[in-house]
Design an enzyme around this catalytic site. Structure first.
Site, PDB file in Angstrom:
ATOM      1  CG  MET B   1      -7.923  -7.434   1.820  1.00 50.37           C
ATOM      2  SD  MET B   1      -8.762  -8.662   2.816  1.00 50.37           S
ATOM      3  CE  MET B   1      -8.117  -8.244   4.430  1.00 50.37           C
ATOM      4  CB  CYS B   2     -12.742  -3.106   3.183  1.00 43.40           C
ATOM      5  SG  CYS B   2     -13.605  -4.379   2.246  1.00 43.40           S
ATOM      6  CD  GLU B   3      -7.189   1.510   3.981  1.00 46.70           C
ATOM      7  OE1 GLU B   3      -7.149   2.299   4.954  1.00 46.70           O
ATOM      8  OE2 GLU B   3      -6.249   1.371   3.196  1.00 46.70           O
ATOM      9  CB  VAL B  78     -13.238   2.829   1.079  1.00 50.99           C
ATOM     10  CG1 VAL B  78     -13.662   4.275   1.161  1.00 50.99           C
ATOM     11  CG2 VAL B  78     -11.898   2.605   1.751  1.00 50.99           C
ATOM     12  CG  ASN B 108     -10.043  -4.864   6.662  1.00 48.90           C
ATOM     13  OD1 ASN B 108      -9.661  -5.961   6.322  1.00 48.90           O
ATOM     14  ND2 ASN B 108      -9.256  -3.810   6.628  1.00 48.90           N
TER      15      ASN B 108
END
Lengths: 285, 285
Positions: B1-3, B78, B108
């Site tokens: 996952m990402c932010e 990110v 995301n």
């Protein structure tokens, strides 16, 4: 007017030496103080760094020189504005996505009537004749090849050569066009090129007392080759070849793949190979 | 996952404080070590900085923190890879040109079957489900509006809300989408937001012992407003509002312009205005 720089090599290396020379022309040794940009390919993806300030005093340009990014294909540009104000949106290189790859374009010259041509799909973000011309090239490629990308650089080279002649008939159309594999370089009135191959020697910038030994560059092995194209020669102790106006060169992996118009039978090639150049051992003649 | 991180304000300011918090999650306080990117609008043109390395240790990310670029609209990301390797071409935000403006997108979540949907005009450069989904959104906008750009963010917001529900039905689809004027933020499962307005107070990052007084930021005058959206709240002493899954927020000039689904008559708005938030004077409650 502006200055162009293109580099394509068969191994990823850094373009700090050439970019340093170009950046100096961006407001110090040259009048090109209205912005600069550089696109650095990583595979078919190009990262583009742009500023609307002079390159020679730019912290970002300095950062790129001090933290070199390795690339096998790059286009850089310093801008002296003619059409369109000093703004990021008017700064070259321009980039679009086509057929799963980034296409990068930079122009030197002016095309006074090109913006009279209607666009159908692509749109410019800025106000320059250059970006409008780029959009025309992209639409022409889409309509010539449909869902197929002309992976052979000679095929796309012929198309860009013909389009270059058509658009360049009314104005000055020096351009660099890259597709992640090839560098297409058209001469409207000023364009020079050099082919370098290992073992390299030293060269000195025209614009600064800076020398490089290309053998010391990152990634340079015994089979390394690189082609560099610039509006004006960047080094003072190598033999650069000036293009005849109307010529389009196609480079790939550090070599000249094709020249348009195609040389007539019996005449020599438009561009001699490195081995026939004086100083082809990499040393100054 | 990402932010994800998005910011839109009514005056150009810097996003160093929020970006610093996000960058720390890029490999230090969070596991998002497979690349980072930030797109900073200047008018309708977005400059994008990307790397396929961790943000927290990146010299380029540090350069951006130390040489803040003023912007009124930004998206940052990110990445912890799920689909597609750690490569520049797979790094968010993604950018395309549409109707004379840059469109920027970051995602995301995962959309496991989205790549089964055929594309007709747009093509992804990388291998992610995210970029494929972005291409679907762009094609849908082109086919919904033709040569007209839906300049009213509420109109485009409804379209993106419906597309978000459609694509998000099979997977997790938190996204940020910007068009140079608006920030569209869809919550699939995690998204929070804060509206700040002058006079601001202090805030402290969740991820570091770093405090900022927003009044000290560049460009901040008595009428300044900013909206910040993030996967998880970035500050520890402000009241962030968590979105209900399925919600799409439309922000413009630091204010919430619209919420989808539209609040039913008689119910309160999905997102309280700054004046109704505890700590709306900018100080921690």
């Amino acid at each position: 007017m502006c200055e162009l720089l293109g580099m394509v090599s068969n191994v990823p290396t850094d373009i700090v030496f050439s970019f340093t020379g170009l950046a100096l022309r961006g407001g110090q040794t040259g009048p090109h103080a209205d912005g600069w940009g550089v696109s650095l390919y990583d595979g078919l993806f190009a990262r583009t760094f742009l500023e609307s300030h002079p390159a020679f005093s730019s912290p970002l340009a300095r950062f790129i020189r001090e933290n070199p990014i390795h690339t096998a294909l790059a286009i850089a540009h310093v801008r002296k504005m003619t059409r369109g104000g000093a703004a990021l949106k008017n700064t070259h290189p321009f980039m679009r996505v086509l057929h799963r790859r980034h296409i990068v374009f930079a122009h030197n010259g002016t095309l006074p009537t090109v913006r009279d041509r209607k666009l159908h799909l692509e749109t410019p973000v800025g106000d320059t004749d250059s970006e409008h011309a780029f959009c025309i090239l992209l639409e022409a490629i889409r309509s010539s090849y449909g869902e197929r990308y002309p992976a052979d650089g000679r095929e796309l080279g012929r198309t860009l050569y013909e389009l270059g002649n058509e658009l360049g008939a009314d104005g000055v159309f020096n351009f660099l066009f890259a597709d992640g594999e090839h560098l297409f370089a058209r001469c409207g009135d000023h364009l020079s090129c050099i082919l370098r191959q290992a073992p390299f020697g030293e060269a000195t910038l025209v614009d600064a007392d800076l020398k490089v030994n290309f053998n010391d560059l990152h990634g340079v092995g015994p089979d390394a080759r690189m082609a560099v194209v610039a509006t004006e020669p960047l080094t003072r102790d190598e033999l650069w070849r000036k293009a005849t106006p109307g010529t389009l060169w196609v480079f790939r992996a550090g070599e000249l793949l094709a020249t348009f118009p195609e040389p007539r039978e019996g005449s020599g090639p438009e561009l001699p190979g490195p081995s026939t150049l004086p100083g082809a051992d990499g040393r100054a003649p």
